[in-house]
Design a protein around this motif. Structure first.
Motif, mmCIF file in Angstrom:
data_model
loop_
_atom_site.group_PDB
_atom_site.id
_atom_site.type_symbol
_atom_site.label_atom_id
_atom_site.label_comp_id
_atom_site.label_asym_id
_atom_site.label_seq_id
_atom_site.Cartn_x
_atom_site.Cartn_y
_atom_site.Cartn_z
ATOM 1 N N THR A 96 64.370 15.986 22.957
ATOM 2 C CA THR A 96 63.439 15.197 23.774
ATOM 3 C C THR A 96 64.124 14.867 25.095
ATOM 4 N N GLY A 151 62.778 12.806 27.756
ATOM 5 C CA GLY A 151 62.097 11.749 28.511
ATOM 6 C C GLY A 151 60.894 12.308 29.251
ATOM 7 N N GLY A 188 59.749 15.946 28.962
ATOM 8 C CA GLY A 188 59.094 16.511 27.783
ATOM 9 C C GLY A 188 60.053 16.881 26.672
ATOM 10 N N VAL A 189 59.804 18.036 26.059
ATOM 11 C CA VAL A 189 60.534 18.452 24.852
ATOM 12 C C VAL A 189 60.897 19.921 24.987
ATOM 13 N N ALA A 221 55.981 16.926 29.502
ATOM 14 C CA ALA A 221 55.346 15.689 29.040
ATOM 15 C C ALA A 221 54.069 15.427 29.822
ATOM 16 N N PRO A 222 53.057 14.815 29.189
ATOM 17 C CA PRO A 222 51.890 14.359 29.954
ATOM 18 C C PRO A 222 52.371 13.407 31.051
ATOM 19 N N ALA A 233 55.033 5.244 33.698
ATOM 20 C CA ALA A 233 55.885 4.635 32.672
ATOM 21 C C ALA A 233 56.198 3.184 33.019
ATOM 22 N N THR A 282 60.101 2.550 28.412
ATOM 23 C CA THR A 282 60.260 3.736 27.552
ATOM 24 C C THR A 282 60.891 3.409 26.193
ATOM 25 N N GLY A 284 61.076 7.747 21.834
ATOM 26 C CA GLY A 284 61.602 8.720 20.879
ATOM 27 C C GLY A 284 61.132 8.427 19.459
ATOM 28 N N PHE A 330 57.571 9.504 19.142
ATOM 29 C CA PHE A 330 57.489 10.967 19.050
ATOM 30 C C PHE A 330 57.806 11.423 17.619
ATOM 31 N N GLN A 374 53.728 14.178 21.538
ATOM 32 C CA GLN A 374 53.962 13.915 22.968
ATOM 33 C C GLN A 374 52.884 13.012 23.553
ATOM 34 N N ALA A 376 53.732 9.550 22.362
ATOM 35 C CA ALA A 376 54.916 8.993 23.037
ATOM 36 C C ALA A 376 54.582 8.646 24.485
ATOM 37 N N ALA A 377 53.767 9.492 25.141
ATOM 38 C CA ALA A 377 53.396 9.218 26.536
ATOM 39 C C ALA A 377 52.588 7.917 26.622
HETATM 40 P P1 ADP Z 1 64.474 8.394 23.411
HETATM 41 O O1 ADP Z 1 63.577 7.204 23.468
HETATM 42 O O2 ADP Z 1 64.968 8.683 22.035
HETATM 43 O O3 ADP Z 1 65.571 8.428 24.447
HETATM 44 P P2 ADP Z 1 62.983 10.229 25.116
HETATM 45 O O4 ADP Z 1 63.213 9.283 26.253
HETATM 46 O O5 ADP Z 1 63.502 11.613 25.268
HETATM 47 O O6 ADP Z 1 63.525 9.644 23.723
HETATM 48 O O7 ADP Z 1 61.394 10.273 24.877
HETATM 49 C C1 ADP Z 1 60.822 10.915 23.764
HETATM 50 C C2 ADP Z 1 59.544 11.583 24.175
HETATM 51 O O8 ADP Z 1 58.643 10.611 24.696
HETATM 52 C C3 ADP Z 1 59.698 12.618 25.280
HETATM 53 O O9 ADP Z 1 60.063 13.879 24.760
HETATM 54 C C4 ADP Z 1 58.302 12.617 25.885
HETATM 55 O O10 ADP Z 1 57.414 13.401 25.114
HETATM 56 C C5 ADP Z 1 57.892 11.154 25.758
HETATM 57 N N1 ADP Z 1 58.238 10.437 27.002
HETATM 58 C C6 ADP Z 1 59.341 9.702 27.256
HETATM 59 N N2 ADP Z 1 59.339 9.210 28.516
HETATM 60 C C7 ADP Z 1 58.188 9.648 29.078
HETATM 61 C C8 ADP Z 1 57.564 9.515 30.370
HETATM 62 N N3 ADP Z 1 58.143 8.786 31.354
HETATM 63 N N4 ADP Z 1 56.363 10.103 30.574
HETATM 64 C C9 ADP Z 1 55.758 10.815 29.596
HETATM 65 N N5 ADP Z 1 56.283 10.993 28.362
HETATM 66 C C10 ADP Z 1 57.477 10.439 28.106
#
Ligand code: ADP
Length: 320
Positions: free
Chosen positions: A227, A229, A232-233, A259-260, A264, A267, A271, A274, A296, A299-300
């Motif tokens: 992932t 942020g 996306g993924v 990611a959509p 934000a 955040t 994760g 997701f 996704q 999570a978005a």
């Molecule tokens: P963690 O919280 O474990 O650090 P991430 O920040 O990678 O995980 O976020 C997990 C998932 O959430 C991402 O892969 C994405 O799909 C979604 N996501 C995170 N931040 C954003 C964002 N700013 N806009 C859209 N989707 C997001």
């Protein structure tokens, strides 16, 4: 609890913490006392968050974990039960207090966190063995690394032996995973920092993530979802067909899912949302491609709202 045959079943083995969150203009220096602006006490811990996410996003969820025999533990249990989560395998330690996370968040949204694992440290391989029926009843088993490694390994091994879809969110990551863990895992789901720690490679872009995921697959992981942020993924999947998890060794099928685009706000728990959403979908029999897209979206949505568990959406909010 009544069993709903239309919903997938997810067992979460993991941590439960009471998060004590203060807001201050900036983080304090060593020895300094600062006046804060606000205080909140909220349910947290990656295990608890992922259990809530899987439940809100459609699964029937059971939690294996350990709280303390104290008011925090009672509150965490009540919170999970209010989400319809089966807490029959949630222990109350007589010796350790409920896990706590002390979190300071400043005006620029930086944070500093101290976690005292407390009762989470009492989860043992024996606890996992005692609740094997919970794992046997599940379609998907999820673990993280906020509980003792021997308990995590026992849960991964039991999940594999019982033929379940096994997910490991390697968080927090402190170094490479033991080599004998990787073959026990169907979906290894690190964020970019964790992917870097596990692989020893820098991970900033989807291309970097593909390299790290390829290295982790070479070391024995079947499917790796990094992932990233807002980026996306990155999914490195076994076999030529996405979702075919049994073809370790086949050509890697590596896909970037952007990611959509959303505005934000916070955040925290993106994760966890997701992972819970992905598990709920896989438990229903969805293909991995559809499961990633659903997770996704969830999570978005979560990042457009404040807080950890309060930000996790419900299934009805996700577009079909
Ligand atoms: P963690 O919280 O474990 O650090 P991430 O920040 O990678 O995980 O976020 C997990 C998932 O959430 C991402 O892969 C994405 O799909 C979604 N996501 C995170 N931040 C954003 C964002 N700013 N806009 C859209 N989707 C997001």
């Amino acid at each position: 609890m009544a069993i709903d045959v239309t919903r997938g079943r997810v067992a979460v083995v993991g941590s439960l913490n009471m998060d004590l969150v203060v807001r201050a203009a900036r983080l304090p220096h060593p020895g300094e006392t600062l006046a804060g602006q606000a205080f909140a006490q909220v349910a947290g811990g990656k295990g608890g968050n992922q259990a809530v996410a899987a439940a809100r996003l459609g699964a029937q969820v059971a939690m294996i974990g350990c709280v303390g025999a104290d008011p925090n533990g009672a509150q965490l249990r009540a919170g999970l039960e209010a989400e319809g989560i089966d807490c029959g395998a949630l222990h109350a330690s007589q010796t350790a207090s409920t896990g706590v996370a002390l979190i300071v968040v400043d005006d620029s949204s930086q944070n500093a966190i101290v976690i005292v694992a407390g009762s989470n440290g009492e989860l043992t391989p024996e606890t996992i063995a005692r609740h094997e029926a919970v794992l046997a009843a599940a379609d998907v088993v999820i673990c993280q690394l906020e509980t003792p490694p021997d308990a995590v390994r026992a849960a991964l091994a039991a999940g594999r032996r019982l033929g379940k879809i096994v997910i490991l969110n390697p968080a927090p990551a402190t170094g490479p995973l033991p080599a004998d863990w990787l073959p026990l895992i169907d979906y290894l789901i690190p964020n970019e920092l964790e992917a870097a720690t596990l692989s020893g490679l820098p991970v900033r872009t989807p291309e970097d993530a593909a390299s790290a995921a390829a290295a982790l697959r070479l070391a024995g992981a079947r499917n790796v979802l990094v992932t990233l942020g807002a980026q996306g993924v990155l999914a490195a999947l076994a076999g030529a067909t996405p979702g075919d998890a049994d073809d370790a060794g086949d050509p890697v099928h590596s896909v970037h899912y952007p990611a959509p685009q959303v505005k934000a706000i916070d955040t925290t728990a993106a994760g966890d949302t997701f992972i819970g959403g992905l598990a709920a979908q896989l438990a229903e029999g969805a293909a991995i491609d559809a499961a990633i897209r659903f997770a996704q979206q969830a999570a978005a949505l979560s990042v457009t709202r404040a807080g950890a568990q309060p930000s996790i959406p419900r299934r009805a909010e996700i577009a079909a």
